[in-house]
Design a protein around this motif. Sequence first.
Motif, PDB file in Angstrom:
ATOM      1  N   GLY A  59       0.787  -1.004  -0.149  1.00 43.15           N
ATOM      2  CA  GLY A  59       0.161  -0.362  -0.346  1.00 43.15           C
ATOM      3  C   GLY A  59       0.963   1.605  -0.186  1.00 43.15           C
ATOM      4  N   GLY A  60       2.198   1.090   1.124  1.00 45.82           N
ATOM      5  CA  GLY A  60       3.081   2.018   0.643  1.00 45.82           C
ATOM      6  C   GLY A  60       3.452   2.145  -0.392  1.00 45.82           C
ATOM      7  N   ALA A  61       3.930   1.398  -1.121  1.00 44.13           N
ATOM      8  CA  ALA A  61       4.363   2.149  -2.883  1.00 44.13           C
ATOM      9  C   ALA A  61       3.654   2.382  -3.740  1.00 44.13           C
ATOM     10  CB  ALA A  61       4.939   0.698  -3.148  1.00 44.13           C
ATOM     11  N   ALA A  62       2.738   1.762  -3.750  1.00 41.39           N
ATOM     12  CA  ALA A  62       1.313   2.119  -4.143  1.00 41.39           C
ATOM     13  C   ALA A  62       1.532   4.043  -4.465  1.00 41.39           C
ATOM     14  CB  ALA A  62      -0.035   1.470  -4.091  1.00 41.39           C
ATOM     15  N   ALA A  63       1.167   4.579  -3.557  1.00 44.43           N
ATOM     16  CA  ALA A  63       0.859   5.367  -2.619  1.00 44.43           C
ATOM     17  C   ALA A  63       1.813   6.776  -2.879  1.00 44.43           C
ATOM     18  CB  ALA A  63       0.231   5.794  -1.049  1.00 44.43           C
ATOM     19  N   VAL A  64       3.087   5.935  -2.939  1.00 45.83           N
ATOM     20  CA  VAL A  64       4.252   6.345  -3.932  1.00 45.83           C
ATOM     21  C   VAL A  64       4.525   6.664  -4.810  1.00 45.83           C
ATOM     22  CG1 VAL A  64       6.678   5.914  -2.892  1.00 45.83           C
ATOM     23  CG2 VAL A  64       6.512   7.739  -2.500  1.00 45.83           C
ATOM     24  N   GLY A  65       3.823   5.838  -5.475  1.00 41.84           N
ATOM     25  CA  GLY A  65       3.990   5.298  -7.188  1.00 41.84           C
ATOM     26  C   GLY A  65       5.185   4.480  -7.391  1.00 41.84           C
ATOM     27  N   LEU A  66       5.424   3.431  -6.665  1.00 39.19           N
ATOM     28  CA  LEU A  66       6.075   2.865  -6.787  1.00 39.19           C
ATOM     29  C   LEU A  66       5.990   1.253  -7.574  1.00 39.19           C
ATOM     30  CD1 LEU A  66       8.714   3.763  -4.348  1.00 39.19           C
ATOM     31  CD2 LEU A  66       9.240   4.598  -6.270  1.00 39.19           C
ATOM     32  N   PRO A  67       6.553   0.363  -7.657  1.00 36.40           N
ATOM     33  CA  PRO A  67       6.631  -0.598  -7.718  1.00 36.40           C
ATOM     34  C   PRO A  67       7.230  -1.376  -6.213  1.00 36.40           C
ATOM     35  CG  PRO A  67       9.203  -0.498  -9.085  1.00 36.40           C
ATOM     36  CD  PRO A  67       8.367   0.947  -8.727  1.00 36.40           C
ATOM     37  N   SER A  68       6.464  -2.913  -6.724  1.00 35.45           N
ATOM     38  CA  SER A  68       6.884  -3.433  -5.822  1.00 35.45           C
ATOM     39  C   SER A  68       7.303  -4.950  -5.594  1.00 35.45           C
ATOM     40  CB  SER A  68       5.416  -3.316  -4.325  1.00 35.45           C
ATOM     41  OG  SER A  68       4.500  -3.608  -5.173  1.00 35.45           O
ATOM     42  N   VAL A  69       7.321  -5.681  -5.075  1.00 34.53           N
ATOM     43  CA  VAL A  69       7.316  -6.865  -4.531  1.00 34.53           C
ATOM     44  C   VAL A  69       6.954  -7.730  -3.495  1.00 34.53           C
ATOM     45  CG1 VAL A  69       8.658  -8.940  -4.799  1.00 34.53           C
ATOM     46  CG2 VAL A  69       9.304  -7.259  -5.988  1.00 34.53           C
ATOM     47  N   ARG A 126       5.052  -7.846  -8.143  1.00 34.08           N
ATOM     48  CA  ARG A 126       5.495  -8.640  -8.414  1.00 34.08           C
ATOM     49  C   ARG A 126       4.972  -9.441  -6.903  1.00 34.08           C
ATOM     50  NH1 ARG A 126       6.205  -7.225 -12.691  1.00 34.08           N
ATOM     51  NH2 ARG A 126       7.670  -6.954 -13.525  1.00 34.08           N
ATOM     52  N   THR A 127       4.895 -10.764  -7.177  1.00 31.36           N
ATOM     53  CA  THR A 127       5.036 -11.988  -6.006  1.00 31.36           C
ATOM     54  C   THR A 127       5.063 -13.010  -6.040  1.00 31.36           C
ATOM     55  OG1 THR A 127       1.734 -11.050  -5.552  1.00 31.36           O
ATOM     56  CG2 THR A 127       2.862 -13.009  -4.490  1.00 31.36           C
ATOM     57  N   VAL A 128       6.306 -12.580  -4.850  1.00 30.82           N
ATOM     58  CA  VAL A 128       7.036 -13.883  -4.342  1.00 30.82           C
ATOM     59  C   VAL A 128       6.711 -15.286  -3.332  1.00 30.82           C
ATOM     60  CG1 VAL A 128       8.463 -12.699  -6.445  1.00 30.82           C
ATOM     61  CG2 VAL A 128       9.008 -12.922  -3.848  1.00 30.82           C
TER      62      VAL A 128
END
Length: 214
Positions: A172-182, A199-201
């Motif tokens: 959620g934090g990554a989405a809020a700041v506009g960054l890709p996330s794993v 991505r999901t790992v």
Amino acid sequence: MPLLLLDLDNTLLDRAGPFRRWGERFLDGVGAPPTDIDWLISLDADGLTDRWDLADAIRDRYELRIPSIDLVEELHDGVVAQTRLDSLTACALRIADDAGWVPVVVCNGTVRVEDAKIRRTGLDRYVADWVISEEAGVSKPNPRIFALAAQRVRMPLRGAWVVGDSPEADIGGAAAVGLPSVWLHRGRTWSDVRFAPSRTVDGLIAAVATVLAS
């Protein structure tokens, strides 16, 4: 050189295992049945339950006379003492660093506990810096804490990736700041419809490999 913004508990350092080990030893010490570890783990809620609330619940269940503050200290120090840095995690961080990525820890929690984990495990040797919510005055998923992490190492957020196990705080934090996330799924299925990980790992090693291949 892009930033690799990494969560701490259950991402870089296993928390579930150390909490279980501490819990089993503690329950044995107070004469509780071994099966009570399931109750304790459920109540802990992966560390989301306030330590004072957890301490009070333990005191009430086992009719302990130990002061709540002493039990909170035990909860903090006991889990930290059980925490270890996996050699494969250290290797993955070294590979990321050699590939030009700058690993920075971004975590929610108290300075006393989180800083102790980072330093006592030797994780501090494998990351450029770390930002802890108590010290920063802001917690994930607020975008400001990620901006502070970038400022700490004097780098832009542009091009950074966020890696973590918490749907709300990390992804959620990554989405809020506009960054890709794993997202490290830890056996869970993604269910939030507001945002989703890039991505999901299943673990940190795969997460670093995913970022390096992006």
